[in-house]
Design a protein around this motif. Structure first.
Motif, short mmCIF file in Angstrom:
data_model
loop_
_atom_site.label_atom_id
_atom_site.label_comp_id
_atom_site.label_asym_id
_atom_site.label_seq_id
_atom_site.Cartn_x
_atom_site.Cartn_y
_atom_site.Cartn_z
N SER A 176 -23.58 35.01 -13.63
CA SER A 176 -23.01 36.27 -13.14
C SER A 176 -23.57 36.62 -11.76
O SER A 176 -22.85 37.10 -10.89
CB SER A 176 -23.29 37.40 -14.13
OG SER A 176 -22.62 37.16 -15.34
N CYS A 177 -24.86 36.39 -11.58
CA CYS A 177 -25.46 36.66 -10.27
C CYS A 177 -24.78 35.81 -9.20
O CYS A 177 -24.46 36.29 -8.12
CB CYS A 177 -26.96 36.35 -10.29
SG CYS A 177 -27.92 37.56 -11.22
N LYS A 178 -24.56 34.55 -9.52
CA LYS A 178 -23.92 33.65 -8.56
C LYS A 178 -22.54 34.21 -8.17
O LYS A 178 -22.17 34.24 -7.00
CB LYS A 178 -23.78 32.26 -9.18
CG LYS A 178 -23.31 31.20 -8.20
CD LYS A 178 -23.22 29.86 -8.89
CE LYS A 178 -22.65 28.80 -7.96
NZ LYS A 178 -22.32 27.57 -8.71
N ARG A 179 -21.81 34.66 -9.16
CA ARG A 179 -20.47 35.22 -8.92
C ARG A 179 -20.55 36.47 -8.05
O ARG A 179 -19.66 36.72 -7.23
CB ARG A 179 -19.84 35.54 -10.28
CG ARG A 179 -18.38 35.96 -10.26
CD ARG A 179 -17.83 36.06 -11.68
NE ARG A 179 -18.68 36.81 -12.60
CZ ARG A 179 -18.76 38.14 -12.65
NH1 ARG A 179 -18.04 38.89 -11.83
NH2 ARG A 179 -19.57 38.72 -13.52
N LEU A 180 -21.59 37.24 -8.18
CA LEU A 180 -21.70 38.51 -7.46
C LEU A 180 -22.27 38.36 -6.05
O LEU A 180 -22.29 39.32 -5.29
CB LEU A 180 -22.57 39.50 -8.24
CG LEU A 180 -22.03 39.95 -9.59
CD1 LEU A 180 -23.01 40.92 -10.24
CD2 LEU A 180 -20.66 40.61 -9.43
N LEU A 181 -22.77 37.16 -5.75
CA LEU A 181 -23.39 36.97 -4.43
C LEU A 181 -22.35 36.54 -3.39
O LEU A 181 -21.45 35.76 -3.70
CB LEU A 181 -24.47 35.90 -4.50
CG LEU A 181 -25.83 36.31 -5.10
CD1 LEU A 181 -26.70 35.07 -5.32
CD2 LEU A 181 -26.55 37.31 -4.18
#
Lengths: 284, 284
Positions: A176-181
């Motif tokens: 999810s972090c990757k998607r939000l970056l």
């Protein structure tokens, strides 16, 4: 009579601080919170009996969790902090005038409010700052619900992967972090320690997941005397930016931010790990 | 019933290790010597109640006190070790086949003999090695009496500057070392720690004297979890060789010595100090 605060760094290794005053104690739905005052470390607080921050050396942890990213990506405007309810990370972020917003997602509202009362050195920045948005929610839930890739920097300023911090060490969270970056975004996370066997196991678990999730996943070290062994690590993960090849030392130095631990030479040195740590991470 | 070994890192900061067995205790004319056995650290020994070496992490200290010099000066043949009666420094030195002699000057003969018995991991190298010359004498007396400039490397592997180690932190000692070093010779010394105020005072004192004595006087850091704060330093002083500019990484790597902490990248990183440490050393 003075009392002692004792943390079991291992079942057979104890670290003890003489307490001038046990300032406050509260059991929240998430954890046990305690504030103490001591001669050597000033005020400090613990969660579930584990040291979080002391007035003497919180600058080391908070400088090292924030500044390396800014020396690699000078375009950081939108930041998400997961955990970090003591405010120290937020304080360091707000020293960059070009940072436009800091979303701080802390599961336990009481940590923020109590740190504002007992540890203003770190937490005073959390009150009445229009750039800071507090959100009292589980970090994993927050990142899974959030929809747009809009953060230039995500900092996971969490406890260990036991208790409320557990979800912040999962594939689901890192994905999810990757998607939000953004494409040049950076993820920094609390990466445990290589020294004691149980911490090293968590270090390897975190690194194994991060390097399967991000094209670039590095680890850097620092001296944190009030944490078990004093040898502590953060992870640096990103889609594109390498913490050494893309270091913009001149840019960062020209900002002329006074720091007590971080500098751009130390930035390079921090990624140069002992052989046994490198080996454990490579085999993770 | 198990007992605990407790070291006062500060009067109000204690570090305690549960002891499976107190192996041996002796008061010599110089100091109190104790050997213990523990679960996490294996066997360890203390002098006057201060931690010297544990089986778990002595490799960090001993690799860092020896290997950086060999990566800077590949011509090291004659070595003087002052202190170092546990043998760990000697063990690392003897891994270089081109080292011809190691003079080990230890004030307390009992340290050597007891370490040979209770800590063979470090001390077994001290027996029956034709390259090793043991001399049980005060280190300051030894260097003041010695006459020829013939050492390529002097390692001061001492206790703190209180008690028997005191003379090894004086101008008289450093001046004599300079006189005894070859033109490309290197002095490495135990340099205390920047973290707790009393250790930092000794760190500054040592550095102030070294930089007035040697044209090149640098400091490097490492993680030593069983020493106070875990943040420990060695000094690197020489007449001519700079630890970074004169680093011969390729030479050292081609020796293919297996190490667990030291590597040539970490060598560079170890000299990149936190800002507060740099500032204290510059003002020393």
């Amino acid at each position: 009579m003075n009392d002692w605060y004792t943390e079991n760094h291992q079942p057979d290794v104890h670290f003890s601080i003489q307490v001038k005053k046990h300032l406050y104690s509260e059991k929240t739905p998430y954890q046990q919170i305690d504030f103490y005052e001591s001669e050597t470390f000033g005020k400090f607080f613990t969660l579930d009996g584990l040291m979080m921050a002391t007035e003497k050396d919180e600058f080391i942890y908070h400088e090292m969790i924030v500044h390396p990213s800014f020396a690699v990506n000078p375009q950081i405007k939108r930041v998400l902090v997961v955990g970090g309810g003591d405010g120290g990370t937020c304080r360091e972020l707000l020293r960059y005038p070009f940072v436009e917003s800091v979303d701080l997602v802390e599961i336990d509202e009481r940590v923020v409010h109590l740190c504002q009362k007992y540890l203003p050195q770190t937490a005073s920045c959390l009150a009445n700052n229009p750039k800071v948005h507090l959100c009292f929610e589980d970090g994993l839930d927050f990142v899974q619900k959030a929809s747009t890739a809009s953060y230039d920097l995500i900092i996971v300023d969490s406890t260990d992967p036991i208790g409320p911090g557990e979800g912040l060490f999962t594939y689901a969270f890192y994905e999810s972090c990757k998607r939000l970056l953004t494409e040049e975004g950076i993820l920094i996370n609390q990466h445990e320690s290589p020294y004691y066997a149980d911490d090293a196991t968590e270090m390897k678990r975190a690194h194994s997941k991060l390097k399967k999730t991000f094209p670039i996943a590095k680890v850097y070290q620092f001296h944190m005397p009030t944490y078990p062994s004093g040898h502590w690590l953060f992870g640096f993960a990103s889609k594109r930016l390498d913490p050494i090849k893309d270091l913009k030392a001149k840019f960062w130095e020209e900002l002329q931010l006074p720091t007590r631990y971080y500098n751009t030479k130390l930035h390079i040195g921090a990624f140069m790990l002992p052989t046994y740590v490198k080996d454990e991470l490579e085999n993770a």
